[in-house]
Design a protein around this motif. Sequence first.
Motif, short mmCIF file in Angstrom:
data_model
loop_
_atom_site.label_atom_id
_atom_site.label_comp_id
_atom_site.label_asym_id
_atom_site.label_seq_id
_atom_site.Cartn_x
_atom_site.Cartn_y
_atom_site.Cartn_z
N VAL A 163 -39.15 -18.88 -16.28
CA VAL A 163 -38.69 -17.51 -17.43
C VAL A 163 -37.80 -16.59 -16.65
O VAL A 163 -38.06 -16.39 -15.40
CB VAL A 163 -39.97 -16.94 -17.98
N VAL A 164 -36.94 -15.91 -17.49
CA VAL A 164 -36.35 -14.85 -16.67
C VAL A 164 -37.10 -13.42 -16.76
O VAL A 164 -37.43 -13.23 -18.14
CB VAL A 164 -34.92 -14.53 -17.60
N LYS A 165 -37.18 -12.88 -15.74
CA LYS A 165 -37.92 -11.65 -15.77
C LYS A 165 -37.07 -10.31 -15.95
O LYS A 165 -37.34 -9.05 -16.15
CB LYS A 165 -38.88 -11.41 -14.55
N GLY A 166 -35.79 -10.59 -15.51
CA GLY A 166 -34.84 -9.29 -15.55
C GLY A 166 -33.31 -9.79 -14.96
O GLY A 166 -33.32 -11.00 -14.36
N PHE A 167 -32.42 -9.11 -15.33
CA PHE A 167 -30.86 -9.23 -14.57
C PHE A 167 -30.66 -8.15 -13.94
O PHE A 167 -30.90 -7.07 -14.24
CB PHE A 167 -30.06 -9.19 -15.99
N ASN A 168 -30.30 -8.51 -12.65
CA ASN A 168 -29.89 -7.53 -11.76
C ASN A 168 -28.32 -7.31 -11.42
O ASN A 168 -27.61 -8.24 -11.49
CB ASN A 168 -30.53 -7.86 -10.27
N GLY A 169 -28.18 -6.13 -11.38
CA GLY A 169 -26.81 -5.85 -10.96
C GLY A 169 -26.23 -4.20 -11.51
O GLY A 169 -27.13 -3.83 -12.56
N GLU A 170 -25.27 -3.54 -10.99
CA GLU A 170 -25.07 -2.07 -11.65
C GLU A 170 -23.93 -2.46 -12.61
O GLU A 170 -24.36 -2.26 -13.81
CB GLU A 170 -24.85 -1.32 -10.30
#
Length: 313
Positions: free
Chosen positions: A212-219
């Motif tokens: 499962v995806v817990k989060g998307f990282n990046g600014e």
Amino acid sequence: MADAKNTIADTEKIYDLLILGAGPAGLTAAIYGCRANLSVLVFEQMQAGGEIASTDRLDNYPGFPEGVGGAEFGQLLEQQARRFGAEIRSAGIKEVSPAGDLQKVLTTQGLFYGRTVIVATGTIPGVLGVPGEEKLRGKGISFCATCDGFFFRGKKVAVIGGGDAALQEALFLTRFAEEIVLIHRRDEFRAVPYLQEQVFKQPRIKILWDTVVKGFNGEQQLEAIAVENVKDAQTAVLPVDGAFLYIGRMPNTTFIKGVETDGQGYIITSAEMETSLPGIFAAGDVRRKFLRQVITAAADGAIAATMAVRYLS
Ligand code: NAP
């Protein structure tokens, strides 16, 4: 909102049938409505063909032995509806409400009145609701591989989901992306066997099961996806350039109040596409049904328009 009487005076005409959505359900309804001599106006926010127009290929619609491009199919439907006299306007739907014997439809392009309405607004993509998703939407996170796949030539992308849409679009992305990671929360796909076989054969698609995806990282732009294995709770951060979400869809019905829906918000209809509101019919993916496909949407549209004709007479 203006009073119904005043506004009717301002409108050019009252339509026999207002159709909300120009997907296969809406445009088929338009063809049937026009052929029964109704005055028909169709509203569409995106492109004619609806969701199918942003699909690369339609392979399971009878009569096209080699398949047909989604955009081309949408254009053909539009041409056919226009040939019989349907008017099609680019507008979003804000509100549908009764006005005496008529139905009042408030759109982004003004107010319209119809004697009957067919709601064929389909569905909108589901979201995960995890950190970073909202912020990076359109900045690496996409819901349309056909629209955005081109931007990921030679790059690494993730596709999230295990249904027909996820597998079909992962296959489409092999035209551009160097590597596609297909992330699914279980250890088997929901998609039809035909698509599964194609995916298993494709060396550029790597499958992450039970994840499962817990989060998307990046600014400014998506850089990585935080994932977790549901069986052993191991976490990882996957560097990716893009992520395509295909985790199912939700009915597009927020503009209509008082109509009976199921627990997920799909409009409940009779087998003849009648909703709980007189003069308002629903057709296609927006209604509670067993099989959401182009062919069933078209069939719904034909029935809904035929019932609108009957309602008017
Ligand atoms: P779908 O069949 O509902 O599949 C959604 C997928 O996303 C499922 O694999 C589901 O996992 C997963 N999912 C749902 N919520 C999730 C969450 N919160 N986190 C992670 N994963 C999640 O949706 P779809 O693929 O968009 O298809 C919708 C309809 O259109 C279907 O009727 C489909 O047959 C049709 N369609 C057909 C074609 C075709 O015929 N070629 C192409 C596209 C779509 P689980 O499996 O664990 O529930």
